[in-house]
Design a protein around this motif. Structure first.
Motif, PDB file in Angstrom:
ATOM      1  N   GLY A 266       0.690  -1.188  -0.044  1.00 54.78           N
ATOM      2  CA  GLY A 266       0.099  -0.084   0.052  1.00 54.78           C
ATOM      3  C   GLY A 266       0.901   1.302  -0.140  1.00 54.78           C
ATOM      4  N   ASP A 267       0.190   2.408   0.054  1.00 52.27           N
ATOM      5  CA  ASP A 267       0.953   3.650   0.132  1.00 52.27           C
ATOM      6  C   ASP A 267       1.673   3.939   1.362  1.00 52.27           C
ATOM      7  OD1 ASP A 267      -1.732   3.771   0.402  1.00 52.27           O
ATOM      8  OD2 ASP A 267      -1.618   5.894   1.229  1.00 52.27           O
ATOM      9  N   GLY A 268       0.958   3.581   2.712  1.00 47.11           N
ATOM     10  CA  GLY A 268       1.609   3.598   3.806  1.00 47.11           C
ATOM     11  C   GLY A 268       2.928   2.583   3.685  1.00 47.11           C
TER      12      GLY A 268
ATOM     13  N   ASP B 214      -2.242   2.745  -4.517  1.00 44.72           N
ATOM     14  CA  ASP B 214      -2.233   4.013  -3.751  1.00 44.72           C
ATOM     15  C   ASP B 214      -3.559   4.238  -3.354  1.00 44.72           C
ATOM     16  OD1 ASP B 214      -1.999   6.466  -2.675  1.00 44.72           O
ATOM     17  OD2 ASP B 214      -1.031   7.293  -4.553  1.00 44.72           O
ATOM     18  N   ASN B 215      -3.896   3.808  -2.247  1.00 42.70           N
ATOM     19  CA  ASN B 215      -5.534   4.353  -2.081  1.00 42.70           C
ATOM     20  C   ASN B 215      -5.515   5.730  -1.022  1.00 42.70           C
ATOM     21  OD1 ASN B 215      -4.789   3.180   0.561  1.00 42.70           O
ATOM     22  ND2 ASN B 215      -5.963   1.414   0.216  1.00 42.70           N
ATOM     23  N   GLU B 216      -4.333   6.277  -0.993  1.00 45.38           N
ATOM     24  CA  GLU B 216      -4.036   7.525  -0.393  1.00 45.38           C
ATOM     25  C   GLU B 216      -4.163   7.682   0.954  1.00 45.38           C
ATOM     26  OE1 GLU B 216      -5.934  10.320  -3.343  1.00 45.38           O
ATOM     27  OE2 GLU B 216      -3.981  10.391  -4.204  1.00 45.38           O
ATOM     28  N   SER B 217      -4.241   6.694   1.847  1.00 47.68           N
ATOM     29  CA  SER B 217      -4.287   6.497   3.271  1.00 47.68           C
ATOM     30  C   SER B 217      -3.813   5.325   3.973  1.00 47.68           C
ATOM     31  CB  SER B 217      -5.712   6.898   3.854  1.00 47.68           C
ATOM     32  OG  SER B 217      -6.468   5.715   3.650  1.00 47.68           O
ATOM     33  N   TYR B 218      -3.307   5.232   5.291  1.00 46.29           N
ATOM     34  CA  TYR B 218      -3.312   3.939   5.687  1.00 46.29           C
ATOM     35  C   TYR B 218      -4.720   3.473   5.978  1.00 46.29           C
ATOM     36  CZ  TYR B 218       1.535   5.139   6.841  1.00 46.29           C
ATOM     37  OH  TYR B 218       2.731   5.531   6.950  1.00 46.29           O
TER      38      TYR B 218
HETATM   39 MG   LIG Z   1      -3.132   2.893   1.748  1.00 45.29          MG
END
Ligand SMILES: [Mg+2]
Ligand SMILES: Cc1ncc(C[n+]2csc(CCOP(=O)(O)OP(=O)(O)O)c2C)c(N)n1
Ligand code: SF4
Length: 394
Positions: free
Chosen positions: A117-119, A146-150
């Motif tokens: 993920g992005d995190g 990348d879903n732009e958050s944890y």
């Molecule tokens: Mg994420």
């Protein structure tokens, strides 16, 4: 047919009707309705085919995909620690190579894909990904969704969360409306600039599925370390009705916020709608069309939209390559026989003037001044945030 470096040679799919019917990521997951982080898993596995090992770090694509005694994965899959996509990919690729060399398994090209993920990838695991992209003797694909958050731990701010977005760590309040004050990190551009031996780097989104699958195939066929960055709308974290997932993925590209491109053999090519925008065949849509469809930006005032638009305009008008190289070249153009290349790059930059926001100007936003905008210092007050995100306790 095999490519150099013992990689499988996977031809482009080119049209959705020609995509293989076989699924290697099937039903059996428990992601949210409309989750565009699950779709790239399905598309990536479909593009890669059966001779594939998938590794994945902790996050929604681990937790929601491996509920006790149930999994959508048909190909071999292994969970790895949150920051470990790079090291897991190198270790697996090296292990396969050693087993084949010792005759302990059939000598054949096998795809190794490590997703994160992005995190897990853009923040915590960046160092391991960087190291993996310098390991030219191993074939591997690092696939960052990348879903732009944890997201899995209830939507915390990551280095990929857009400016101004509401997360559980950046709720707007009466004193400060904008709590996420960092601009999103340009991870694929950073990795491309710093890892010249990386065989292939691309950006994609499952909202444009054939483009994404063909980039997966190009990466796996390249023979060496490769990286893909995939933007995935997330209904829960971005706060919108799940039926709009695909539309939002496309709008991210049409507004110019998320450029599509691929870099191979030292050459960067803008692709799809991004290419059309750069060539002046299509105009960028105002970023507001994308932002106002998401509850995480529901607290935005005109000056916030204007600031966001200004940053995207800067990317298109001032960067050497929009979305890729966040600066331009100011020196002489005849250094070390590189004149032609530099000229080409400057042409890219000049072309950027074609793609200004026609039909739209910053001035049309009420209350926007030329003063530097410091949202955390202003007196923007709000009585109530209209669209507070529910906590799911996931
Ligand atoms: Mg994420
Ligand atoms: C070292 C470590 N720190 C924290 C956690 C808790 N944790 C599990 S999933 C997760 C979120 C990961 O975010 P991302 O990589 O963006 O994936 P997403 O959940 O968004 O799919 C966190 C913080 C963990 N598992 N390991
Ligand atoms: S929180 Fe977002 S990324 Fe996670 S399963 Fe739900 S829609 Fe997908």
């Amino acid at each position: 047919m095999e490519a150099p470096g013992r990689a499988l040679k996977l031809d482009p799919i080119k049209s959705i009707k020609k995509a293989p019917a076989e699924e290697f990521y099937q039903s059996g997951h428990r992601t949210c309705q409309g989750c565009l982080s699950a779709l790239p898993m399905r598309l990536m596995a479909k593009a890669a085919g059966p001779r594939t090992i998938v590794l994945g770090t902790t996050g929604c694509m681990y937790v929601a995909n491996t509920t006790y005694m149930s999994t959508p994965w048909v190909v071999p899959w292994m969970h790895t620690q949150l920051g470990a996509a790079g090291s897991a990919a190198v270790g697996t690729s090296a292990g396969l190579k050693a087993l084949m060399r010792k005759g302990k398994m059939k000598d054949e090209p096998i795809n190794v894909i490590a997703f994160c993920g992005d995190g897990g990838g853009a923040d915590m695991g960046l160092a391991a990904i960087s190291a993996a992209l310098t390991d030219i003797e191993y074939n591997l694909l690092i696939f960052l969704y990348d879903n732009e958050s944890y997201a899995n731990t209830d939507i915390q701010t990551s280095g990929q969360t857009p400016w101004g977005a509401v997360t559980t760590f950046s709720p707007p309040g009466k004193k400060h409306r904008i709590m996420q004050r960092r601009w999103k990190k340009n991870v694929p551009g950073m990795l491309a600039a710093g890892h010249p031996d990386t065989k292939y780097i691309a950006s994609g989104t499952p909202a444009i599925p054939v483009d994404m699958m063909d980039k997966v195939r190009a990466a796996l066929s390249a023979g060496g370390p490769t990286y893909m960055h995939v933007l995935d709308p997330c209904p829960k974290g971005w706060h919108y009705d799940p039926e709009h997932s695909n539309e939002l993925g496309k709008l991210a590209i049409e507004t110019g916020i998320y450029p599509l491109y691929e870099i191979k053999d030292g050459l960067c090519k803008l692709t799809g709608v991004t290419k059309q925008i750069a060539e002046g065949k299509r105009q960028r849509k105002p970023v507001r069309e994308y932002l106002e469809k998401q509850g995480r930006f529901a607290h935005f005032k005109n000056q916030d939209y204007a600031y966001f638009q200004k940053k995207i305009d800067e990317m298109w008008e001032q960067w050497l390559i929009p979305g890729v190289v966040a600066f331009t070249y100011g020196g002489p153009i005849n250094i070390a026989g590189e004149e032609a290349k530099i000229r080409n790059r400057n042409v890219v930059r000049e072309n950027a003037s074609w793609v200004g926001m026609a039909g739209h100007s910053h001035e049309e936003f009420e209350g926007v001044s030329d003063e530097p905008y410091e949202p955390w210092r202003d007196d923007n007050e709000m009585d109530e945030y209209p669209n507070a995100l529910p906590s799911t306790g996931q």
